[in-house]
Structures are given as structure tokens and as C-alpha cells.
Design an enzyme around this catalytic site. Structure first.
Site, PDB file in Angstrom:
ATOM      1  N   HIS A  96      18.341   8.476   6.211  1.00  0.00           N
ATOM      2  CA  HIS A  96      17.529   6.759   6.802  1.00  0.00           C
ATOM      3  C   HIS A  96      17.518   5.734   6.338  1.00  0.00           C
ATOM      4  O   HIS A  96      18.134   5.823   4.739  1.00  0.00           O
ATOM      5  CB  HIS A  96      15.721   7.513   6.448  1.00  0.00           C
ATOM      6  N   GLU A 167      18.162   5.344  15.110  1.00  0.00           N
ATOM      7  CA  GLU A 167      16.235   4.203  14.838  1.00  0.00           C
ATOM      8  C   GLU A 167      17.566   3.052  14.878  1.00  0.00           C
ATOM      9  O   GLU A 167      18.052   2.918  13.196  1.00  0.00           O
ATOM     10  CB  GLU A 167      16.079   4.559  13.499  1.00  0.00           C
TER      11      GLU A 167
HETATM   12  C1  PEP Z   1      11.079   4.899   9.975  1.00  0.00           C
HETATM   13  O1  PEP Z   1      10.668   4.426   8.895  1.00  0.00           O
HETATM   14  O2  PEP Z   1      12.166   4.980  10.702  1.00  0.00           O
HETATM   15  C2  PEP Z   1       9.855   4.017  11.019  1.00  0.00           C
HETATM   16  C3  PEP Z   1      10.419   4.000  12.196  1.00  0.00           C
HETATM   17  O3  PEP Z   1       9.025   2.807  10.873  1.00  0.00           O
HETATM   18  P1  PEP Z   1       8.278   2.146  11.674  1.00  0.00           P
HETATM   19  O4  PEP Z   1       7.977   3.218  12.230  1.00  0.00           O
HETATM   20  O5  PEP Z   1       6.832   1.855  10.752  1.00  0.00           O
HETATM   21  O6  PEP Z   1       8.778   1.391  12.028  1.00  0.00           O
END
Ligand code: PEP
Length: 253
Positions: A96, A167
Site C-alpha cells: 500500500h 491505486e
Molecule cells: C486506500 O486506502 O487504499 C484508499 C483507496 O483510501 P480512500 O478510499 O480513502 O481513498
């Protein structure tokens, strides 16, 4: 046929106490009885056992937000993959962006954790994403290199236990998610990279999730046009009504 998509809820370092965690989870359980779809909750490690033991159903599964790559040793304060698995974590988030920025995790460390998670019988959710979108599309090279490094210890057979969570770092914790059409473009690109690293069959079969500011207002569009196999949700995973709405939309409502 309605497509089934997995939703991962990453609670991060929230909520502040175990009673609060139990309260949120209890509401999620209650709403989940009316919703179709698979939710994986990744609470702080200290809450895992209590939440797992309070649930007998099948719709909700549990994951760990991180684990070290060794299973024992003089490693004060660390959590091993086997420990997480032994208290009910079937999934393990690895790489992450907050682990990379706060704990200084490098692709080399992440590669060891991906392997350790698979060896501990968990499904690994490998996170990758660019910090910025530059005009020359250098971010594509960044993602390709990151996947190559983070997956360097994983052979074709082991890939059955890996999911990729794309992400974009700039969207995590932000107000705006990535445009669904851009998410679609990135899933195509990630599959192309996986074909190069492995083969087309693996690339086609692997689940690619999107994470970054997913909420109840944008989830329908992301699911409709993003071509994703699931979602990784941070903030909204702590709001029972919201996360269960996201699960229902992800599974065609
Ligand atoms: C995450 O923590 O991977 C994330 C996507 O957070 P958020 O949905 O709050 O942007």
C-alpha cells in the site's frame, strides 16, 4: 449475467478502540444480510481476532493490512503472515502506498512480502500506482517496473493467489477518483504488463481492482465503465451503509 466484484475495505489505523470497531462491524453484518456480494474487511491487526470470532457468515471475509516476510524471530513489534492467517485473515494487502511512504517499503521488501503471504496460504492484494500523472506518461514505466520488481519472486503457479489493486497515489484519500475511462485504460495496460511478465492466460485471469477515493457517488460510474474486478475502499469502508452500498453496486445491485 451479473458480474461479481470483490470489495476490500481497508480500515487503516481506525477506529480508535475495539468497542468502536465492534459497533461498526455489527452494523455491517446487519446490512450485509440484504446485500449480495463479497466484502473483505481489513481492520487493524489487534481487532482481527475479535471481529473474526464474532462472525459465522460467508459474505464477509477478513484480511490483514500488512505483515512482515518472516514468520518468527527477534522482530519487536512486527506481525507475521502466519500470525495474521491463524486468526482468520484470508487476504493480505501488500505494498500500500502508505506503507511505502510511511514505513519506507521498497519494491524489494514488497516482493518478499508477496511471497510470504502466498506461502502463508493467503490471497495477496498487491497495490501499485503512480504518484503523479506526468504528460509524457512516464507513470506507465513506473508501474511496469514496480510490478516487475514486486512480482519477481512469484512464478506462474503462484499468480493464482495474487490480485492487483491499481491505486493512483494522488487519488487515495482525495476528493476525486480517477475517471472511469482512465481506470479502464490502466486495467488494459496492467494486463499487457502481466502478459509480458507471465502469459496471456494469467493476465486474463488475474483480478484487477481499483482504489482511490471510491465513494457512494462515483461507484456506479467506476463499475460501469472502469472494467474492474473489484474495489479497494479506504474511508467509506468505515461507514457501514456506504460500504454495503458499494458492495451492492459492485455486484450489479
Ligand atoms: C486506500 O486506502 O487504499 C484508499 C483507496 O483510501 P480512500 O478510499 O480513502 O481513498
Amino acid at each position: 449475467m451479473k458480474k461479481k466484484r470483490i470489495v476490500i475495505g481497508n480500515w487503516k489505523m481506525n477506529p480508535a478502540t475495539l468497542p468502536e470497531a465492534k459497533k461498526i462491524f455489527s452494523k455491517i453484518k446487519q446490512i450485509s444480510s440484504d446485500v449480495t456480494g463479497q466484502l473483505v474487511i481489513c481492520p487493524p491487526a489487534t481487532y482481527l481476532h475479535a471481529l473474526v470470532s464474532s462472525y459465522k457468515g460467508k459474505k464477509i471475509m477478513f484480511g490483514s493490512q500488512d505483515a512482515y516476510w518472516q514468520n518468527n524471530g527477534s522482530l519487536t513489534g512486527y506481525l507475521s503472515p502466519t500470525m495474521a492467517e491463524s486468526v482468520g485473515a484470508k487476504y493480505l494487502i501488500v505494498g500500500h502506498s502508505e506503507r511505502r511512504s510511511v514505513a519506507g517499503e521498497t519494491p524489494d521488501i514488497i516482493a518478499k512480502k508477496v511471497l510470504a503471504g502466498i506461502e502463508a496460504q493467503m490471497t495477496v492484494i498487491l497495490c501499485t500506482g503512480e504518484k503523479v500523472r506526468d504528460r509524457n506518461a512516464e507513470y506507465l514505466v513506473t508501474i511496469k517496473e514496480d510490478l516487475r520488481e514486486c512480482l519477481k519472486k512469484i512464478d506462474k503457479r503462484m499468480m493464482a493467489h495474487v490480485m492487483i489493486a491499481y491505486e493512483p497515489v494522488w487519488a487515495i484519500g482525495g476528493r476525486e477518483a480517477m475517471l472511469p475511462s482512465d481506470i479502464h485504460g490502466m486495467t488494459i495496460y496492467i494486463r499487457k504488463v502481466l502478459t509480458e511478465l507471465y502469459d496471456k492466460q494469467i493476465s486474463d485471469s488475474i483480478s484487477i481492482l481499483y482504489g482511490g477515493a471510491v465513494n457512494i457517488d462515483n461507484v456506479e460510474d467506476i463499475v460501469k465503465d472502469g472494467e474492474i474486478d473489484g474495489l479497494l475502499v479506504g474511508r467509506d469502508s468505515l461507514v457501514p451503509e456506504n460500504i454495503m452500498y458499494i458492495v451492492s453496486v459492485a455486484n450489479g445491485k
